[in-house]
Write an enzyme that holds these catalytic residues in place. Structure first.
Site, PDB file in Angstrom:
ATOM      1  N   GLN A 112       0.846  -1.206   0.000  1.00  0.00           N
ATOM      2  CA  GLN A 112       0.000   0.000   0.000  1.00  0.00           C
ATOM      3  C   GLN A 112       0.877   1.251   0.000  1.00  0.00           C
ATOM      4  O   GLN A 112       1.526   1.550   1.001  1.00  0.00           O
ATOM      5  CB  GLN A 112      -0.873  -0.021   1.261  1.00  0.00           C
ATOM      6  CG  GLN A 112      -1.765   1.178   1.448  1.00  0.00           C
ATOM      7  CD  GLN A 112      -2.262   1.283   2.883  1.00  0.00           C
ATOM      8  OE1 GLN A 112      -1.651   0.740   3.802  1.00  0.00           O
ATOM      9  NE2 GLN A 112      -3.378   1.958   3.092  1.00  0.00           N
ATOM     10  N   SER A 115       1.017   6.407   2.708  1.00  0.00           N
ATOM     11  CA  SER A 115       1.663   7.380   3.599  1.00  0.00           C
ATOM     12  C   SER A 115       2.904   7.991   2.955  1.00  0.00           C
ATOM     13  O   SER A 115       3.619   7.321   2.199  1.00  0.00           O
ATOM     14  CB  SER A 115       2.097   6.705   4.898  1.00  0.00           C
ATOM     15  OG  SER A 115       1.023   6.075   5.510  1.00  0.00           O
ATOM     16  N   SER A 147       4.656  -1.401   4.222  1.00  0.00           N
ATOM     17  CA  SER A 147       4.818  -2.800   4.629  1.00  0.00           C
ATOM     18  C   SER A 147       4.894  -3.678   3.382  1.00  0.00           C
ATOM     19  O   SER A 147       4.130  -3.473   2.426  1.00  0.00           O
ATOM     20  CB  SER A 147       3.632  -3.257   5.474  1.00  0.00           C
ATOM     21  OG  SER A 147       3.408  -2.365   6.529  1.00  0.00           O
ATOM     22  N   GLU A 230      -9.194  -1.673   5.665  1.00  0.00           N
ATOM     23  CA  GLU A 230      -7.930  -1.885   6.377  1.00  0.00           C
ATOM     24  C   GLU A 230      -8.187  -2.027   7.884  1.00  0.00           C
ATOM     25  O   GLU A 230      -7.635  -2.895   8.546  1.00  0.00           O
ATOM     26  CB  GLU A 230      -6.982  -0.706   6.126  1.00  0.00           C
ATOM     27  CG  GLU A 230      -5.680  -0.805   6.917  1.00  0.00           C
ATOM     28  CD  GLU A 230      -4.663   0.272   6.541  1.00  0.00           C
ATOM     29  OE1 GLU A 230      -5.062   1.315   5.985  1.00  0.00           O
ATOM     30  OE2 GLU A 230      -3.475   0.063   6.816  1.00  0.00           O
ATOM     31  N   GLU A 363      -5.558   8.263  17.977  1.00  0.00           N
ATOM     32  CA  GLU A 363      -6.179   9.596  18.103  1.00  0.00           C
ATOM     33  C   GLU A 363      -7.071   9.888  16.891  1.00  0.00           C
ATOM     34  O   GLU A 363      -8.189  10.383  17.021  1.00  0.00           O
ATOM     35  CB  GLU A 363      -5.096  10.683  18.209  1.00  0.00           C
ATOM     36  CG  GLU A 363      -4.282  10.667  19.496  1.00  0.00           C
ATOM     37  CD  GLU A 363      -3.221   9.555  19.516  1.00  0.00           C
ATOM     38  OE1 GLU A 363      -2.926   8.970  18.451  1.00  0.00           O
ATOM     39  OE2 GLU A 363      -2.694   9.270  20.612  1.00  0.00           O
TER      40      GLU A 363
HETATM   41  C1  LIG Z   1       3.691  -1.067  11.525  1.00  0.00           C
HETATM   42  C2  LIG Z   1       3.237  -0.033  10.547  1.00  0.00           C
HETATM   43  C3  LIG Z   1       2.931  -0.397   9.254  1.00  0.00           C
HETATM   44  C4  LIG Z   1       2.523   0.560   8.333  1.00  0.00           C
HETATM   45  N1  LIG Z   1       2.268   0.163   7.042  1.00  0.00           N
HETATM   46  C5  LIG Z   1       1.916   1.093   6.120  1.00  0.00           C
HETATM   47  C6  LIG Z   1       1.725   0.705   4.758  1.00  0.00           C
HETATM   48  O1  LIG Z   1       1.896  -0.450   4.378  1.00  0.00           O
HETATM   49  N2  LIG Z   1       1.400   1.660   3.862  1.00  0.00           N
HETATM   50  C7  LIG Z   1       1.210   2.964   4.213  1.00  0.00           C
HETATM   51  O2  LIG Z   1       0.864   3.768   3.343  1.00  0.00           O
HETATM   52  N3  LIG Z   1       1.391   3.371   5.493  1.00  0.00           N
HETATM   53  C8  LIG Z   1       1.750   2.467   6.454  1.00  0.00           C
HETATM   54  N4  LIG Z   1       1.957   2.853   7.760  1.00  0.00           N
HETATM   55  C9  LIG Z   1       1.873   4.287   8.077  1.00  0.00           C
HETATM   56  C10 LIG Z   1       0.714   4.689   8.972  1.00  0.00           C
HETATM   57  O3  LIG Z   1      -0.511   4.633   8.281  1.00  0.00           O
HETATM   58  C11 LIG Z   1       1.029   6.110   9.492  1.00  0.00           C
HETATM   59  O4  LIG Z   1       2.188   5.998  10.286  1.00  0.00           O
HETATM   60  C12 LIG Z   1      -0.097   6.673  10.289  1.00  0.00           C
HETATM   61  O5  LIG Z   1      -1.192   6.973   9.484  1.00  0.00           O
HETATM   62  C13 LIG Z   1       0.337   7.951  11.058  1.00  0.00           C
HETATM   63  O6  LIG Z   1       0.938   8.863  10.235  1.00  0.00           O
HETATM   64  P1  LIG Z   1       2.346   9.528  10.621  1.00  0.00           P
HETATM   65  O7  LIG Z   1       3.282   8.423  10.967  1.00  0.00           O
HETATM   66  O8  LIG Z   1       2.713  10.460   9.538  1.00  0.00           O
HETATM   67  O9  LIG Z   1       2.059  10.333  11.972  1.00  0.00           O
HETATM   68  P2  LIG Z   1       1.449  11.787  12.089  1.00  0.00           P
HETATM   69  O10 LIG Z   1       0.251  11.882  11.217  1.00  0.00           O
HETATM   70  O11 LIG Z   1       2.532  12.794  11.886  1.00  0.00           O
HETATM   71  O12 LIG Z   1       0.970  11.807  13.603  1.00  0.00           O
HETATM   72  C14 LIG Z   1       1.834  12.138  14.688  1.00  0.00           C
HETATM   73  C15 LIG Z   1       1.001  12.178  15.956  1.00  0.00           C
HETATM   74  O13 LIG Z   1       0.005  13.229  15.873  1.00  0.00           O
HETATM   75  C16 LIG Z   1      -1.298  12.696  16.124  1.00  0.00           C
HETATM   76  N5  LIG Z   1      -2.287  13.387  15.303  1.00  0.00           N
HETATM   77  C17 LIG Z   1      -2.194  13.663  13.978  1.00  0.00           C
HETATM   78  N6  LIG Z   1      -3.312  14.270  13.540  1.00  0.00           N
HETATM   79  C18 LIG Z   1      -4.155  14.346  14.600  1.00  0.00           C
HETATM   80  C19 LIG Z   1      -5.477  14.877  14.783  1.00  0.00           C
HETATM   81  N7  LIG Z   1      -6.157  15.428  13.757  1.00  0.00           N
HETATM   82  N8  LIG Z   1      -6.038  14.777  16.032  1.00  0.00           N
HETATM   83  C20 LIG Z   1      -5.354  14.231  17.076  1.00  0.00           C
HETATM   84  N9  LIG Z   1      -4.083  13.733  16.958  1.00  0.00           N
HETATM   85  C21 LIG Z   1      -3.506  13.794  15.729  1.00  0.00           C
HETATM   86  C22 LIG Z   1      -1.209  11.230  15.760  1.00  0.00           C
HETATM   87  O14 LIG Z   1      -2.195  10.465  16.430  1.00  0.00           O
HETATM   88  C23 LIG Z   1       0.214  10.877  16.208  1.00  0.00           C
HETATM   89  O15 LIG Z   1       0.239  10.577  17.578  1.00  0.00           O
HETATM   90  C24 LIG Z   1       2.388   1.916   8.713  1.00  0.00           C
HETATM   91  C25 LIG Z   1       2.704   2.299  10.025  1.00  0.00           C
HETATM   92  C26 LIG Z   1       3.133   1.339  10.938  1.00  0.00           C
HETATM   93  C27 LIG Z   1       3.469   1.773  12.330  1.00  0.00           C
END
Ligand SMILES: Cc1cc2nc3c(=O)[nH]c(=O)nc-3n(C[C@H](O)[C@H](O)[C@H](O)COP(=O)(O)OP(=O)(O)OC[C@H]3O[C@@H](n4cnc5c(N)ncnc54)[C@H](O)[C@@H]3O)c2cc1C
Length: 393
Positions: A112, A115, A147, A230, A363
């Site tokens: 996928q 992100s 992933s 998902e 969140e």
């Molecule tokens: C094990 C694992 C596998 C993954 N696999 C994939 C994959 O295969 N493909 C893919 O595309 N992505 C994948 N991801 C990515 C995942 O979807 C993102 O990490 C996730 O959506 C969070 O985005 P970010 O890491 O940019 O954090 P951010 O969006 O930067 O968030 C940082 C912090 O701010 C908080 N926050 C952000 N916005 C808000 C809001 N509006 N209200 C309250 N709190 C908020 C969040 O909860 C978090 O604590 C994977 C992640 C992990 C950990």
């Protein structure tokens, strides 16, 4: 109308024509797909029979009892749980015919590409660009946390096709060939020491328009189907009692009386009950899906799954004391799947940290439940009517 008796008869026929003991595994799986016994709620000709989804359990039980091979769903979870329902809903007939069979059989792994470094929770802000050139789209950008990208043949990809409209409107959904020379996959090492996911660089990747899913500019809507599925795929897996993380800690409790304390007993009982409630709620959710695609309610299952996994694996480490702090192997590996029950307590504890991030953070899912399930007022959004190109980044 297909009922349980009919499915039993079809399963018996399949087993008689392709005895699992003497049939090649892939041949058996292909025959199962062609017999409509792969996912019975899919249409005829696409691995199903248009039957109620709840009847899948009948087929699974018959085939399991006969020691038939399965398609190793944990290895191909993104394909099964996310790509397939999106292709089914938005794909053309040719796309469904081309992709669904090898996906289900497990010949082609999917990943996928959603992100990005600057777009996770705020996924609609993504900056990977797709520019049309004749019958092709030329894609440039970077994805992250992907992933299984190192194993994948195909990816579901969302990219910006129109920067002049607000962020949700200028996105288009594609199927990307991971073997294209413009696709570069680099490992990302995580807290477990393993690199289960990757960063993916896309440089002048040419995607034929025939690999677009849905209309140009409608990618956000198409992506909702993927994201809702998902959450159900992550949080609502079909499991037997004690089939999830609660299993290993319950076994240790039974087999190692010297580790027990009153306090841990009370906490284990509470978590056991909660895990069982979550499991049964997942079962009910799957039955509600009989008629269609999951909605925002799937977020609740994923929330419960993440919290329980973290609490249960924490309790297990406490129960095991010093032993719980041992970790099997820190060398960087590229695992083929996430195996919560076949590994040690340290792995479970570390890996479950990601459960409250992957598939939408806790969140963000709480916001979705508040707004779209409970109908509470939405968060203030100031960027709804601003063109993506004018957003501060
Ligand atoms: C094990 C694992 C596998 C993954 N696999 C994939 C994959 O295969 N493909 C893919 O595309 N992505 C994948 N991801 C990515 C995942 O979807 C993102 O990490 C996730 O959506 C969070 O985005 P970010 O890491 O940019 O954090 P951010 O969006 O930067 O968030 C940082 C912090 O701010 C908080 N926050 C952000 N916005 C808000 C809001 N509006 N209200 C309250 N709190 C908020 C969040 O909860 C978090 O604590 C994977 C992640 C992990 C950990």
């Amino acid at each position: 109308m297909t009922d349980a008796a009919d499915l039993r008869r079809r399963s018996t026929e399949l087993l008689a024509t392709y005895p699992p003991a003497t049939t090649d595994r892939t041949d058996f799986l292909k025959a199962r797909f062609d017999a409509g016994l792969a996912w019975v709620h899919y249409p005829q000709g696409l691995g199903g029979l248009g039957a109620p989804r709840s009847l899948q359990a009948v087929v699974d039980a018959e085939l399991e009892a006969a020691d038939a091979p399965d398609n190793d769903p944990r290895r191909i979870g993104i394909g099964l749980g996310m790509a397939a329902p999106t292709i089914l809903k938005y794909g053309t007939e040719e796309q469904k015919q081309r992709y669904l069979r090898p996906l289900w059989v497990g010949e082609e792994v999917w990943c996928q590409l959603f992100s990005e470094p600057g777009a996770g929770s705020d996924l609609a802000a993504l900056g990977t660009r797709a520019v049309r050139e004749g019958d092709e789209w030329v894609v440039n950008g970077q994805k992250v946390w992907t992933s299984s990208a190192h194993l994948a043949r195909w990816a579901i990809l969302i990219a910006r096709t129109d920067p002049d409209v607000p962020k949700h409107r200028g996105i288009t959904y594609f199927i990307c060939d991971m073997t294209d020379p413009g696709v570069e996959v680099r490992p990302l090492r995580q807290i477990t020491g393993e690199a289960e996911f990757n960063e993916v660089f896309l440089t002048d990747v040419r995607i034929p328009d025939s690999r677009r899913l849905g209309e140009v500019g409608d990618g956000w809507r198409v992506a909702q189907t993927t994201l809702n599925n998902e959450r159900v795929a992550i949080g609502g897996m079909r499991l037997p009692r004690e089939g999830g993380m609660i299993g290993p800690v319950s076994t240790t409790w039974r087999e190692r009386p010297e580790l027990r304390t009153h306090d841990l007993h009370q906490r284990l009982l509470k978590l056991w009950v909660e895990a069982e409630v979550a499991r049964l709620t997942g079962e009910r959710l799957r039955q509600q899906l009989v008629a269609g695609q999951p909605g925002p309610e799937g977020a609740g299952m994923k929330l419960a799954f993440a919290r329980l996994n973290q609490e249960i694996s924490g309790l297990e480490v406490e129960l095991l004391g010093q032993e719980g702090l041992l970790y099997e192997d820190w060398t960087m590996r590229r695992p083929e799947l996430v195996d919560f029950t076949g590994r040690d307590a340290g792995y479970r504890y570390l890996r479950s940290k990601g459960n409250s991030i992957e598939g939408g953070t806790t969140e963000v899912l709480l916001n979705i439940v508040a707004e779209r399930v409970l109908g509470l007022p939405s968060e203030p959004r100031t960027d709804k009517d601003v063109a993506w190109k004018d957003l501060a980044r």
